[in-house]
Design a protein around this motif. Structure first.
Motif, PDB file in Angstrom:
ATOM      1  N   GLU A 133       0.562   4.112   1.282  1.00 37.21           N
ATOM      2  CA  GLU A 133       0.093   4.676   2.302  1.00 37.21           C
ATOM      3  C   GLU A 133       0.822   4.484   3.580  1.00 37.21           C
ATOM      4  O   GLU A 133       1.199   5.197   4.169  1.00 37.21           O
ATOM      5  N   CYS A 134      -0.096   2.857   3.781  1.00 35.76           N
ATOM      6  CA  CYS A 134       0.902   2.347   5.275  1.00 35.76           C
ATOM      7  C   CYS A 134       1.851   1.180   4.901  1.00 35.76           C
ATOM      8  O   CYS A 134       1.893   0.833   5.960  1.00 35.76           O
ATOM      9  N   CYS A 154       1.164  -0.981  -0.448  1.00 41.60           N
ATOM     10  CA  CYS A 154      -0.319  -0.218  -0.104  1.00 41.60           C
ATOM     11  C   CYS A 154       0.617   1.208  -0.155  1.00 41.60           C
ATOM     12  O   CYS A 154       1.735   1.580   0.536  1.00 41.60           O
ATOM     13  N   CYS A 185      -4.381   0.364   0.432  1.00 40.64           N
ATOM     14  CA  CYS A 185      -5.287  -1.010   0.684  1.00 40.64           C
ATOM     15  C   CYS A 185      -6.115  -0.370   0.829  1.00 40.64           C
ATOM     16  O   CYS A 185      -6.780   0.992   0.841  1.00 40.64           O
ATOM     17  N   CYS A 239      -6.734   1.858   3.897  1.00 39.91           N
ATOM     18  CA  CYS A 239      -6.594   3.309   3.931  1.00 39.91           C
ATOM     19  C   CYS A 239      -7.554   4.280   2.829  1.00 39.91           C
ATOM     20  O   CYS A 239      -7.942   5.647   3.006  1.00 39.91           O
TER      21      CYS A 239
HETATM   22 ZN   LIG Z   1      -3.011   1.641   3.763  1.00 41.90          ZN
END
Ligand SMILES: [Zn+2]
Length: 159
Positions: free
Chosen positions: A93-94, A91, A119, A122
């Motif tokens: 973002e995370c 992902c 994902c 997120c």
């Molecule tokens: Zn994520």
């Protein structure tokens, strides 16, 4: 990208480059598979197409690991090169490696303000609510995949 049956952190792909063609084919062909057989069959298909289209015959074929050169009776020389590369499926973002593939409706995605490979957790954070089955597009990637984790299956209404 084709093939939806993966649940992978990294996806192995082959980058096949072609040069020597006299049309717009020159360039990169990204093969969505980690299989060298696909490189081989791509080269065979392209070569067969060219032979038929130009009524040409290969006069010399040379090659080694990662490259092949085909000389033709019309003077053309096609060069193929292939190298493995890895697609990062985590992902954006995370960085969770648990980024199952899913496809939501365009409006929802646009409203999230997100970009890239994100994902579903997120995405839920970005839109401020849980995803529900009607958020997802009706695609095989959403419904026919057994590799989705239980949480995503629940949102898809599959469990
Ligand atoms: Zn994520």
């Amino acid at each position: 990208m084709t093939g939806f049956d993966f649940h992978l952190q990294d996806l192995n792909l082959w980058d096949l480059t072609v040069s020597g063609y006299d049309d717009e084919l020159d360039g990169d062909l990204n093969l969505p598979d980690g299989d060298l057989v696909d490189v081989e069959s791509s080269i065979q298909d392209l070569t067969a197409d060219y032979a038929e289209l130009r009524r040409a015959r290969p006069t010399r074929i040379r090659g080694d690991h990662g490259w092949r050169e085909i000389e033709w009776d019309n003077g053309a020389v096609h060069r193929y090169e292939w190298t493995p590369y890895t697609m990062d499926m985590r992902c954006d973002e995370c960085s969770s490696p648990d980024a199952d593939l899913y496809v939501v409706h365009d409006e929802l995605w646009a409203s999230s303000g997100l970009d890239g490979w994100v994902c579903f957790r997120c995405l839920e954070k970005a839109i401020g609510r849980r995803l529900v089955p009607s958020d997802f597009k009706s695609l095989p990637g959403n419904t026919d995949v057994v590799h989705h984790g239980p949480e995503l299956r629940e949102r898809l209404g599959l469990s």
